[in-house]
Design an enzyme around this catalytic site. Structure first.
Site, mmCIF file in Angstrom:
data_model
loop_
_atom_site.group_PDB
_atom_site.id
_atom_site.type_symbol
_atom_site.label_atom_id
_atom_site.label_comp_id
_atom_site.label_asym_id
_atom_site.label_seq_id
_atom_site.Cartn_x
_atom_site.Cartn_y
_atom_site.Cartn_z
ATOM 1 N N LYS A 1 0.946 -1.245 -0.070
ATOM 2 C CA LYS A 1 -0.016 0.064 0.018
ATOM 3 C C LYS A 1 0.832 1.159 -0.060
ATOM 4 C CE LYS A 1 -1.509 1.773 4.230
ATOM 5 N NZ LYS A 1 -1.350 2.989 4.520
ATOM 6 N N ASN A 2 1.845 1.205 1.043
ATOM 7 C CA ASN A 2 2.577 2.499 1.200
ATOM 8 C C ASN A 2 3.659 2.815 -0.039
ATOM 9 O OD1 ASN A 2 1.052 3.039 3.411
ATOM 10 N ND2 ASN A 2 2.720 2.340 4.647
ATOM 11 N N CYS B 1 -4.881 12.933 12.951
ATOM 12 C CA CYS B 1 -4.922 11.385 12.675
ATOM 13 C C CYS B 1 -4.767 10.785 14.063
ATOM 14 C CB CYS B 1 -3.695 10.967 11.955
ATOM 15 S SG CYS B 1 -3.378 9.301 11.704
ATOM 16 N N ARG C 1 0.690 14.685 12.913
ATOM 17 C CA ARG C 1 1.182 14.310 11.531
ATOM 18 C C ARG C 1 1.479 15.556 10.644
ATOM 19 N NH1 ARG C 1 -0.897 8.701 9.289
ATOM 20 N NH2 ARG C 1 0.916 9.066 8.331
ATOM 21 N N PRO C 2 2.361 16.298 11.098
ATOM 22 C CA PRO C 2 2.450 17.781 10.453
ATOM 23 C C PRO C 2 3.005 17.358 9.023
ATOM 24 C CG PRO C 2 4.327 17.259 12.196
ATOM 25 C CD PRO C 2 3.200 16.097 12.251
ATOM 26 N N ASP D 1 5.162 20.159 8.012
ATOM 27 C CA ASP D 1 6.313 21.098 7.866
ATOM 28 C C ASP D 1 7.559 20.805 7.072
ATOM 29 O OD1 ASP D 1 6.582 19.270 10.093
ATOM 30 O OD2 ASP D 1 8.320 20.667 10.838
ATOM 31 N N ASP E 1 4.744 0.278 11.929
ATOM 32 C CA ASP E 1 3.613 -0.174 11.517
ATOM 33 C C ASP E 1 3.457 -1.710 12.074
ATOM 34 O OD1 ASP E 1 3.039 2.228 10.403
ATOM 35 O OD2 ASP E 1 3.791 1.746 7.909
ATOM 36 N N ILE F 1 8.583 6.900 16.376
ATOM 37 C CA ILE F 1 8.298 7.419 15.266
ATOM 38 C C ILE F 1 6.682 8.211 15.702
ATOM 39 C CG2 ILE F 1 7.380 7.203 12.898
ATOM 40 C CD1 ILE F 1 10.084 6.244 13.273
ATOM 41 N N ARG G 1 -8.431 -0.467 4.647
ATOM 42 C CA ARG G 1 -7.719 0.778 4.115
ATOM 43 C C ARG G 1 -6.178 0.027 3.790
ATOM 44 N NH1 ARG G 1 -5.879 4.460 7.952
ATOM 45 N NH2 ARG G 1 -4.243 5.168 6.261
HETATM 46 N N1 EPU Z 1 6.948 14.365 10.545
HETATM 47 C C1 EPU Z 1 7.246 15.769 11.071
HETATM 48 N N2 EPU Z 1 7.157 16.745 9.885
HETATM 49 C C2 EPU Z 1 6.801 16.406 8.789
HETATM 50 C C3 EPU Z 1 6.554 14.791 8.303
HETATM 51 C C4 EPU Z 1 6.734 13.902 9.598
HETATM 52 O O1 EPU Z 1 7.601 16.095 12.032
HETATM 53 O O2 EPU Z 1 6.709 17.179 7.900
HETATM 54 C C5 EPU Z 1 7.101 13.422 11.750
HETATM 55 C C6 EPU Z 1 5.881 12.780 12.015
HETATM 56 O O3 EPU Z 1 5.120 13.121 12.929
HETATM 57 C C7 EPU Z 1 6.533 11.505 12.445
HETATM 58 C C8 EPU Z 1 7.808 11.308 11.711
HETATM 59 O O4 EPU Z 1 7.886 12.459 11.206
HETATM 60 O O5 EPU Z 1 6.829 11.463 13.637
HETATM 61 C C9 EPU Z 1 7.831 10.183 10.492
HETATM 62 O O6 EPU Z 1 6.630 10.374 9.843
HETATM 63 P P1 EPU Z 1 6.520 10.325 8.189
HETATM 64 O O7 EPU Z 1 6.448 11.487 7.263
HETATM 65 O O8 EPU Z 1 7.780 9.444 7.813
HETATM 66 O O9 EPU Z 1 5.276 9.230 8.005
HETATM 67 P P2 EPU Z 1 4.179 9.516 6.684
HETATM 68 O O10 EPU Z 1 5.047 9.623 5.419
HETATM 69 O O11 EPU Z 1 3.205 10.310 7.014
HETATM 70 C C10 EPU Z 1 4.348 6.865 6.315
HETATM 71 C C11 EPU Z 1 3.433 5.690 6.155
HETATM 72 C C12 EPU Z 1 3.032 5.317 7.564
HETATM 73 C C13 EPU Z 1 3.906 5.030 8.452
HETATM 74 C C14 EPU Z 1 5.209 6.139 8.509
HETATM 75 C C15 EPU Z 1 6.274 5.840 9.273
HETATM 76 C C16 EPU Z 1 2.416 6.027 3.978
HETATM 77 C C17 EPU Z 1 1.212 6.510 3.144
HETATM 78 N N3 EPU Z 1 2.272 6.019 5.402
HETATM 79 O O12 EPU Z 1 3.816 7.741 6.815
HETATM 80 O O13 EPU Z 1 2.118 4.227 7.460
HETATM 81 O O14 EPU Z 1 3.740 4.669 9.738
HETATM 82 O O15 EPU Z 1 5.426 6.443 6.945
HETATM 83 O O16 EPU Z 1 6.894 4.633 8.678
HETATM 84 O O17 EPU Z 1 3.397 5.869 3.285
HETATM 85 C C18 EPU Z 1 0.283 2.762 8.047
HETATM 86 O O18 EPU Z 1 0.573 2.390 6.685
HETATM 87 O O19 EPU Z 1 -0.401 2.301 8.903
HETATM 88 C C19 EPU Z 1 1.137 4.016 8.342
HETATM 89 C C20 EPU Z 1 0.614 4.850 9.062
#
Ligand code: EPU
Length: 431
Positions: A22-23, A116, A121-122, A124, A308, A330, A400
């Protein structure tokens, strides 16, 4: 709303095939917007998140076909740059459209996804990265507005307080593949799903060096072309089924999965003394006698232990004799499954970002509420390992991200029924 009725006590036996990731698939669908040519994608899992992504691509103007199960053809000849709240709110991952819209159209307006349950889940870091690429970024009325008319390659440090960002890295890569000059992304996410995206973009003509490493170098090209791409298997689905087999003392073979991307997870199972055999494209879990060892886990960005799989591992450690400590680095608040596991008999205390699990418990069936995708899986696994019936509500979270979850488990000898919440026995709610 659908609910699951899970009958516990059956060891899982047999073999199943793991679906596409999925991801990996979600940003790969978004990347189809980077060209006006046809892209053919295979090994795409049948999930509600994929349907939401297709809905948004169609809204933006792409033609999307699904000629057979798992195969999708996308052609984004003419697209618009605005992704509205009604569509984006259904799925946080739609934020990964930001990069391709900026890359292709040099402008984007995307509604900011809402809160979420697994924690803040910022975005920034995504926005900081775009600003570094000389984009003008502003936020108003719940939308991110990006003017990328002057976009140019640059050095970007993308690390945050919890490490790298997966979707942020995907966005920066997709924004820069068509930008002039060189972009160097430091502290890029190294997740296999990012590698898969880079491999697809390379087939389309993108120039990306150090794929899989924390420092990516992207040299912008003028145009990208169509391609065919097969999405990698879902390592989290595989991990979930491995834990399901372990929790029921089962004997299960998973096909269509490489162990390569499961290193930290398999290492912990080895420490727990679970017998596993890996080949090039399969993993077999052998029965044990209920004598697994407790393990301490810290979730980290790849190649660390994946967040995950944290909830599912909490279920396994709950029925394992001894004390295990699971620390979530995370999403430090990703413990919504814990109160529900406690209702089924688990002995878990939360201390800051850590769950201290004292085992073994004997799970006993109860009505429980799924709070997110992985929490749903953790509760179903507890139900499979437990006694009596477990009713898992809010199964839409599970749909999902797990393709045919109950069918696959039932193939392995589990007994799970998908029912409607109207079927919930009235006595479940008696006090
Ligand atoms: N973060 C920030 N600022 C940002 C982006 C992220 O502080 O601008 C922080 C987040 O709050 C978190 C960390 O950085 O603490 C990691 O977040 P990341 O951006 O890597 O997560 P994501 O890309 O939103 C993906 C997966 C998630 C998985 C995470 C971590 C997808 C669609 N989603 O999320 O999958 O948990 O990486 O590996 O790829 C799931 O499948 O159940 C799921 C939640």
């Amino acid at each position: 709303m659908d609910v699951f009725r899970v009958y516990g006590g059956q060891p899982l036996e047999g073999e199943i095939t793991i679906s596409g990731s999925k991801n990996a698939a979600l940003p790969i669908f978004a990347a189809c917007l980077l060209t006006n040519e046809r892209i053919t994608l295979t090994n795409i899992p049948g999930l509600s998140d994929i349907r939401y992504m297709v809905e948004i691509l169609e809204y933006l103007g792409a033609k999307v076909e699904n000629p057979k199960i798992g195969k999708w053809v996308v052609q984004a000849e003419k697209i618009s740059h605005v992704a509205p709240y009604e569509l984006v709110r259904k799925m946080r991952a739609s934020v990964c459209l930001l990069g391709p819209l900026v890359g292709r159209l040099k402008k984007a307006e995307i509604s900011i996804p809402g809160g979420c349950v697994i924690g803040p889940r910022p975005i920034d870091l995504h926005l900081k990265g775009l600003r570094k690429l000389n984009c003008k970024v502003s936020i108003s009325e719940g939308y991110v507005h990006v003017d990328a008319s002057q976009i140019a390659g640059s050095d970007v440090f993308l690390g945050g307080r919890n490490g790298s960002t997966v979707t942020g890295t995907a966005n920066l890569i997709m924004a820069s593949v068509l930008a002039s000059g060189k972009t160097r992304i430091e502290s890029a996410a190294c997740e296999p799903e990012i590698i898969d995206l880079c491999q697809m973009l390379t087939k389309m003509g993108a120039k990306i060096e150090n794929i899989g490493g924390p420092e990516l170098i992207i040299t912008g090209v003028k145009k990208l072309s169509g391609c065919e791409h097969k999405v990698i298997p879902d390592r989290i689905e595989a991990g979930t089924f491995i834990i399901a087999a372990a929790m029921t003392q089962g004997n299960v073979r998973l096909n269509g999965i490489s162990y390569t991307y499961l290193g930290a997870f398999l290492d912990k199972l080895h420490e727990a003394e679970l017998q596993i055999e890996v080949t090039e494209d399969s993993i077999t879990i052998f029965p044990h006698k209920g004598n697994l060892k407790p393990v301490d886990i810290i979730t980290l960005p790849y190649p660390g232990f994946p967040t995950d799989l944290q909830a599912q591992m909490s279920s396994l450690m709950s029925i394992t004799k001894g004390i295990s400590i699971i620390t979530e680095k995370i999403y430090p608040n990703r413990f919504m499954h814990v109160p529900e596991l406690q209702r089924m008999g688990a002995n878990i205390a939360i201390e800051g970002p850590s769950a201290i699990i004292k085992g073994p418990c004997k799970f006993s069936g109860a009505p429980v509420m799924a709070s997110d995708l992985r929490a749903s899986a953790a509760l179903i696994l507890a139900g499979l390992a437990g006694q009596n019936e477990t009713w898992v509500q809010r199964i839409y979270h599970l749909d999902r991200g797990y393709e045919s979850f109950e069918q696959k488990l039932n193939t392995l000898g589990a007994k799970i029924e998908r029912l409607s919440d109207k079927d919930l026995p009235a006595n479940l709610f008696e006090i």
